[in-house]
Design a protein around this motif. Structure first.
Motif, PDB file in Angstrom:
ATOM      1  N   SER A 175      -3.787   6.627  -1.065  1.00 20.88           N
ATOM      2  CA  SER A 175      -3.912   5.295  -1.641  1.00 20.88           C
ATOM      3  C   SER A 175      -5.218   5.154  -2.404  1.00 20.88           C
ATOM      4  CB  SER A 175      -3.867   4.238  -0.527  1.00 20.88           C
ATOM      5  OG  SER A 175      -5.066   4.278   0.238  1.00 20.88           O
ATOM      6  N   LEU A 176      -5.329   4.089  -3.162  1.00 19.76           N
ATOM      7  CA  LEU A 176      -6.622   3.659  -3.651  1.00 19.76           C
ATOM      8  C   LEU A 176      -7.445   3.205  -2.447  1.00 19.76           C
ATOM      9  CD1 LEU A 176      -5.482   1.537  -6.732  1.00 19.76           C
ATOM     10  CD2 LEU A 176      -6.604   3.770  -6.799  1.00 19.76           C
ATOM     11  N   PRO A 177      -8.759   3.123  -2.562  1.00 14.14           N
ATOM     12  CA  PRO A 177      -9.536   2.631  -1.428  1.00 14.14           C
ATOM     13  C   PRO A 177      -9.007   1.284  -0.940  1.00 14.14           C
ATOM     14  CG  PRO A 177     -10.992   3.447  -3.160  1.00 14.14           C
ATOM     15  CD  PRO A 177      -9.607   3.426  -3.733  1.00 14.14           C
ATOM     16  N   LEU A 178      -8.767   1.153   0.346  1.00 11.68           N
ATOM     17  CA  LEU A 178      -8.247  -0.100   0.877  1.00 11.68           C
ATOM     18  C   LEU A 178      -9.223  -1.250   0.653  1.00 11.68           C
ATOM     19  CD1 LEU A 178      -6.555   0.976   4.232  1.00 11.68           C
ATOM     20  CD2 LEU A 178      -5.633   0.955   1.915  1.00 11.68           C
ATOM     21  N   LEU A 179     -10.508  -0.925   0.536  1.00 13.73           N
ATOM     22  CA  LEU A 179     -11.510  -1.962   0.266  1.00 13.73           C
ATOM     23  C   LEU A 179     -11.217  -2.664  -1.050  1.00 13.73           C
ATOM     24  CD1 LEU A 179     -14.735   0.016   1.315  1.00 13.73           C
ATOM     25  CD2 LEU A 179     -13.428  -1.628   2.681  1.00 13.73           C
ATOM     26  N   GLN A 180     -10.557  -1.941  -1.965  1.00 16.59           N
ATOM     27  CA  GLN A 180     -10.205  -2.518  -3.263  1.00 16.59           C
ATOM     28  C   GLN A 180      -9.177  -3.626  -3.097  1.00 16.59           C
ATOM     29  OE1 GLN A 180     -10.182   0.458  -6.337  1.00 16.59           O
ATOM     30  NE2 GLN A 180      -8.550  -0.587  -7.455  1.00 16.59           N
ATOM     31  N   ARG A 181      -8.420  -3.555  -1.992  1.00 17.72           N
ATOM     32  CA  ARG A 181      -7.449  -4.608  -1.671  1.00 17.72           C
ATOM     33  C   ARG A 181      -8.032  -5.615  -0.681  1.00 17.72           C
ATOM     34  NH1 ARG A 181      -2.071  -3.751  -2.821  1.00 17.72           N
ATOM     35  NH2 ARG A 181      -1.571  -1.786  -3.855  1.00 17.72           N
ATOM     36  N   GLN A 182      -9.336  -5.547  -0.504  1.00 13.27           N
ATOM     37  CA  GLN A 182     -10.051  -6.430   0.411  1.00 13.27           C
ATOM     38  C   GLN A 182      -9.517  -6.310   1.845  1.00 13.27           C
ATOM     39  OE1 GLN A 182      -9.939 -10.334  -1.428  1.00 13.27           O
ATOM     40  NE2 GLN A 182     -11.710  -9.847  -2.698  1.00 13.27           N
ATOM     41  N   THR A 183      -9.197  -5.070   2.198  1.00 10.81           N
ATOM     42  CA  THR A 183      -8.821  -4.766   3.569  1.00 10.81           C
ATOM     43  C   THR A 183      -9.447  -3.426   3.915  1.00 10.81           C
ATOM     44  OG1 THR A 183      -6.979  -4.570   5.143  1.00 10.81           O
ATOM     45  CG2 THR A 183      -6.648  -3.595   2.962  1.00 10.81           C
ATOM     46  N   GLY A 228     -14.694  13.934   6.559  1.00  8.83           N
ATOM     47  CA  GLY A 228     -14.300  12.643   7.098  1.00  8.83           C
ATOM     48  C   GLY A 228     -14.748  11.441   6.289  1.00  8.83           C
ATOM     49  N   LEU A 229     -16.008  11.418   5.839  1.00  6.62           N
ATOM     50  CA  LEU A 229     -16.503  10.260   5.081  1.00  6.62           C
ATOM     51  C   LEU A 229     -15.628   9.978   3.873  1.00  6.62           C
ATOM     52  CD1 LEU A 229     -18.700   8.114   4.486  1.00  6.62           C
ATOM     53  CD2 LEU A 229     -19.884   9.872   3.145  1.00  6.62           C
ATOM     54  N   GLN A 230     -15.207  11.033   3.202  1.00  6.10           N
ATOM     55  CA  GLN A 230     -14.408  10.859   1.983  1.00  6.10           C
ATOM     56  C   GLN A 230     -12.970  10.431   2.283  1.00  6.10           C
ATOM     57  OE1 GLN A 230     -16.788  13.446   2.286  1.00  6.10           O
ATOM     58  NE2 GLN A 230     -18.065  12.137   1.005  1.00  6.10           N
ATOM     59  N   LEU A 231     -12.545  10.521   3.547  1.00  4.36           N
ATOM     60  CA  LEU A 231     -11.185  10.128   3.919  1.00  4.36           C
ATOM     61  C   LEU A 231     -11.102   8.687   4.406  1.00  4.36           C
ATOM     62  CD1 LEU A 231     -10.115  13.292   6.003  1.00  4.36           C
ATOM     63  CD2 LEU A 231      -9.883  12.909   3.536  1.00  4.36           C
ATOM     64  N   GLU A 232     -12.240   8.087   4.702  1.00  5.22           N
ATOM     65  CA  GLU A 232     -12.233   6.779   5.354  1.00  5.22           C
ATOM     66  C   GLU A 232     -11.744   5.661   4.442  1.00  5.22           C
ATOM     67  OE1 GLU A 232     -15.749   7.674   8.629  1.00  5.22           O
ATOM     68  OE2 GLU A 232     -16.099   6.181   7.065  1.00  5.22           O
ATOM     69  N   ASP A 233     -11.065   4.686   5.072  1.00  4.35           N
ATOM     70  CA  ASP A 233     -10.505   3.517   4.383  1.00  4.35           C
ATOM     71  C   ASP A 233      -9.606   3.904   3.220  1.00  4.35           C
ATOM     72  OD1 ASP A 233     -11.482   1.412   6.016  1.00  4.35           O
ATOM     73  OD2 ASP A 233     -13.477   1.733   5.192  1.00  4.35           O
ATOM     74  N   THR A 234      -8.918   5.021   3.401  1.00  3.83           N
ATOM     75  CA  THR A 234      -7.883   5.482   2.475  1.00  3.83           C
ATOM     76  C   THR A 234      -6.672   5.885   3.307  1.00  3.83           C
ATOM     77  OG1 THR A 234      -9.523   6.326   0.896  1.00  3.83           O
ATOM     78  CG2 THR A 234      -7.284   7.183   0.711  1.00  3.83           C
ATOM     79  N   LEU A 235      -5.515   5.380   2.945  1.00  6.53           N
ATOM     80  CA  LEU A 235      -4.296   5.781   3.640  1.00  6.53           C
ATOM     81  C   LEU A 235      -3.844   7.133   3.102  1.00  6.53           C
ATOM     82  CD1 LEU A 235      -1.951   5.135   5.600  1.00  6.53           C
ATOM     83  CD2 LEU A 235      -0.750   4.127   3.641  1.00  6.53           C
ATOM     84  N   LEU A 236      -3.686   8.112   4.002  1.00  6.10           N
ATOM     85  CA  LEU A 236      -3.202   9.441   3.639  1.00  6.10           C
ATOM     86  C   LEU A 236      -1.875   9.687   4.346  1.00  6.10           C
ATOM     87  CD1 LEU A 236      -6.458  11.587   3.989  1.00  6.10           C
ATOM     88  CD2 LEU A 236      -5.505  10.599   1.902  1.00  6.10           C
ATOM     89  N   GLU A 237      -0.865  10.083   3.598  1.00 12.15           N
ATOM     90  CA  GLU A 237       0.453  10.383   4.154  1.00 12.15           C
ATOM     91  C   GLU A 237       0.715  11.879   3.995  1.00 12.15           C
ATOM     92  OE1 GLU A 237       4.448   8.059   3.588  1.00 12.15           O
ATOM     93  OE2 GLU A 237       4.356   9.683   2.087  1.00 12.15           O
ATOM     94  N   PHE A 238       0.822  12.576   5.131  1.00 11.23           N
ATOM     95  CA  PHE A 238       1.094  14.008   5.138  1.00 11.23           C
ATOM     96  C   PHE A 238       2.596  14.199   5.382  1.00 11.23           C
ATOM     97  CE2 PHE A 238      -3.291  13.428   6.301  1.00 11.23           C
ATOM     98  CZ  PHE A 238      -3.961  14.472   5.695  1.00 11.23           C
ATOM     99  N   ASP A 239       3.307  14.559   4.332  1.00  9.91           N
ATOM    100  CA  ASP A 239       4.761  14.731   4.426  1.00  9.91           C
ATOM    101  C   ASP A 239       5.065  16.222   4.510  1.00  9.91           C
ATOM    102  OD1 ASP A 239       7.544  14.870   4.076  1.00  9.91           O
ATOM    103  OD2 ASP A 239       7.546  13.018   2.903  1.00  9.91           O
ATOM    104  N   ILE A 242       0.832  -1.200   0.000  1.00  9.86           N
ATOM    105  CA  ILE A 242       0.000   0.000   0.000  1.00  9.86           C
ATOM    106  C   ILE A 242       0.866   1.249   0.000  1.00  9.86           C
ATOM    107  CG2 ILE A 242      -1.703   1.318   1.328  1.00  9.86           C
ATOM    108  CD1 ILE A 242      -2.776  -1.361   2.350  1.00  9.86           C
ATOM    109  N   LEU A 243       1.935   1.236   0.807  1.00  8.36           N
ATOM    110  CA  LEU A 243       2.828   2.391   0.878  1.00  8.36           C
ATOM    111  C   LEU A 243       3.539   2.639  -0.447  1.00  8.36           C
ATOM    112  CD1 LEU A 243       4.447   1.887   4.395  1.00  8.36           C
ATOM    113  CD2 LEU A 243       2.869   3.693   3.726  1.00  8.36           C
ATOM    114  N   ARG A 244       3.876   1.572  -1.140  1.00 10.71           N
ATOM    115  CA  ARG A 244       4.626   1.710  -2.391  1.00 10.71           C
ATOM    116  C   ARG A 244       3.731   2.132  -3.557  1.00 10.71           C
ATOM    117  NH1 ARG A 244       7.391  -2.814   0.037  1.00 10.71           N
ATOM    118  NH2 ARG A 244       5.987  -4.314  -0.934  1.00 10.71           N
ATOM    119  N   SER A 245       2.428   2.078  -3.373  1.00  5.94           N
ATOM    120  CA  SER A 245       1.528   2.382  -4.475  1.00  5.94           C
ATOM    121  C   SER A 245       0.795   3.710  -4.293  1.00  5.94           C
ATOM    122  CB  SER A 245       0.492   1.258  -4.621  1.00  5.94           C
ATOM    123  OG  SER A 245      -0.309   1.148  -3.453  1.00  5.94           O
TER     124      SER A 245
END
Length: 411
Positions: free
Chosen positions: A389-397, A369-380, A217-220
Motif C-alpha cells: 500500500s501507500l503509507p497508511l499515514l497518507q490516509r491519516q491512519t 523493519g523501519l521501511q515496512l512500518e505503517d504499510t500494508l504488505l500482502e504476501f500471496d 486500502i486493499l483495493r488500492s
C-alpha cells in the motif's frame, strides 16, 4: 509395512484437517504485533497446549516454522505429542526426506536468524489458539488441534527480546502458520502484515471489509512479483528492484544494477551492499543539501545524520528527500517518505535509517523493519505476488489502528 504405516499416517492427518474444517470455519485470523524497543524485534503472542499457555514469539519472515523452547517450566504442555520420523507430517516439514526410523521422532533444523544459529529440534503436534474472526464474532481465540511446530533447545533463545520463548516463521514452507491455516480452512495461501512502532497486526485468511477499518486500502494495493533466487533460497521473500531514485533522480549503479532484494522482519533497518550504499549516501546528501538540511556528526550505527532544527514535519514524518524503489517498471514504485527513512536518535538529530551491508553480503539489499512500518504488505504465495500500500499515514491512519474497533481489545 513402511508403506502401510505412511498411508495410515497420511489418512489420519487428512482426517484431522477435514474434521477441523467441518467443525468450524473462521473467516480469518489475526495476530497482534508489538515492537520491542530494546531489540527492535516484532513480537506476537499465541496460546498453546491444553492449558492455553500465553507465549511470546519473535516474527521471522524467513522462518520455516513456529518453534518454541518446550522444555522450560513455563512451556510444559500436557497435550504436546512427538511426531514420528515415519509420518506424513515429517515428510511435509522436511522436503526430500526419504529414509525414516520407526523408533525415533522427527528431528528438524530450527534457526534463530537474528544470531545466525541453527540447532536440531524435534517436530511435535500441539493445540494452538489464535484470535479469529467469523463475521459475527471478533477477537475470540480459536483452537487448532494437531498444529505442527518444533521444540528447540534453550540456547536458540539467545538474542531474542526479553520474554520471547521462540520464533514464528512465516516463510514459504508447508508447515509455516499461513500454510497450515490455508490447508485446514480452505483459505487462499496468503497473509498480510501491518507493522508499527507500537501495535500492529498480521492477518490470515479472507481479509476484507469485515476485518479492517478502511477496505479501500486493499483495493488500492500495488503489486510486484515475488521472485526466487537461483541458489534455492525458497523460504525467503524477494522482489526485484530495478533502480533507486532519490527525489526523482535515478542513482547510477552501473551495469550490474541491484536485482534480488530481500524483505525481512528481523533486520531493523534496510542494508545496502557497500558500493550501492556509497552511491546512495552521496545522492541522498546532495538532495538533502538542496533542501537545506544540515549534516551533523554520525551516530552509530548510522552513517548519515542531520540536525532536527528547522526540518518541517507532515503526516508522513520529517520533510526529507523521498526514496523510490523502482520495481518491474517505472510505473511501479515503492516510495519511502521521512516516517520510513529517518530515525530520531536524540532531541537534536535524526539519521538516515539505511546501513552499510558490507562488501560481499548474501543479498545486495535487505529491506528492514523501519521501511515496512505503517504499510500494508500482502504476501500471496498462490500467485507469487507482493501487494503493498501507500503509507497508511497518507490516509491519516496507521497500523496501530488498522483493525476494526471490535478487534482492538484483543490486541
Amino acid at each position: 509395512m513402511a508403506s502401510l504405516h505412511f498411508l495410515l499416517s497420511f489418512l489420519f492427518f487428512l482426517y484431522q484437517s477435514v474434521h477441523a474444517q467441518i467443525s468450524s470455519s473462521p473467516d480469518s485470523f489475526h495476530l497482534p504485533v508489538t515492537k520491542d524497543l530494546s531489540t527492535l524485534q516484532y513480537i506476537t503472542r499465541i496460546n498453546h497446549g491444553a492449558l492455553q499457555i500465553p507465549t511470546n514469539l519473535v516474527i521471522d519472515l524467513d522462518g520455516a516454522h513456529l518453534w518454541l523452547d518446550c522444555a522450560s517450566s513455563e512451556q510444559v504442555s500436557s497435550s504436546l505429542r512427538l511426531i514420528p520420523s515415519c509420518s506424513i507430517q515429517c515428510s511435509m516439514a522436511k522436503p526430500g526426506h526419504k529414509s525414516c526410523n520407526h523408533h525415533s521422532s522427527c528431528d528438524i533444523f530450527t534457526q534463530n536468524g537474528i544470531i545466525q544459529l541453527v540447532k536440531t529440534g524435534e517436530l511435535v503436534e500441539d493445540v494452538l489458539a489464535i484470535p479469529s474472526v467469523d463475521g459475527s464474532n471478533s477477537g475470540t481465540n480459536f483452537e487448532i488441534e494437531n498444529f505442527i511446530l518444533a521444540c528447540a533447545p534453550a540456547t536458540l533463545l539467545d538474542g531474542l527480546a526479553s520474554g520471547a520463548q521462540g520464533m514464528l516463521g512465516l516463510g514459504r514452507s508447508k508447515i509455516a502458520l499461513q500454510s497450515q491455516l490455508a490447508a485446514r480452512f480452505d483459505f487462499h495461501r496468503k497473509f498480510a502484515t501491518c507493522l508499527s512502532s507500537s501495535n500492529g497486526v498480521i492477518l490470515f485468511g479472507n481479509v476484507g471489509s469485515d476485518s479492517i477499518s478502511d477496505p479501500e486500502i486493499l483495493r488500492s494495493l500495488s503489486y510486484s512479483p515475488l521472485v526466487t533466487k537461483p541458489d534455492g533460497s525458497s523460504l525467503e521473500y524477494f522482489i526485484e528492484v530495478r533502480s533507486i531514485k532519490i527525489n526523482g533522480k535515478k542513482l547510477a549503479l552501473g551495469q550490474e544494477g541491484i536485482g534480488f532484494t530481500k524483505i525481512s522482519t528481523i533486520v531493523p533497518y534496510t542494508t545496502l551492499e557497500s558500493s550501492i550504499y556509497e552511491t546512495f549516501i552521496k545522492a541522498y546528501l546532495k538532495a538533502a543539501n538542496s533542501m537545506n538540511l544540515i549534516r551533523v556528526a554520525s551516530v552509530a550505527p548510522f552513517g548519515l545524520c542531520f540536525s532536527s532544527k528547522g526540518i518541517e514535519r507532515s503526516i508522513l514524518g520529517p520533510n526529507v528527500p523521498a526514496i523510490d524503489l523502482v520495481l518491474q517498471s517505472e510505473m511501479v514504485k515503492w516510495r519511502l517518505h521521512g516516517g520510513n527513512s529517518m530515525v530520531e536518535v536524540n532531541d537534536e538529530a535524526m539519521c538516515l535509517g539505511f546501513l552499510d551491508g558490507g562488501l560481499d553480503p548474501k543479498n545486495s539489499i535487505v529491506i528492514g523493519g523501519l521501511q515496512l512500518e505503517d504499510t500494508l504488505l500482502e504476501f500471496d504465495l498462490g500467485t507469487s505476488m507482493l501487494g503493498f500500500s501507500l503509507p497508511l499515514l497518507q490516509r491519516q491512519t496507521s497500523c496501530s489502528n488498522f483493525l476494526l474497533e471490535s478487534m482492538v481489545g484483543s490486541l
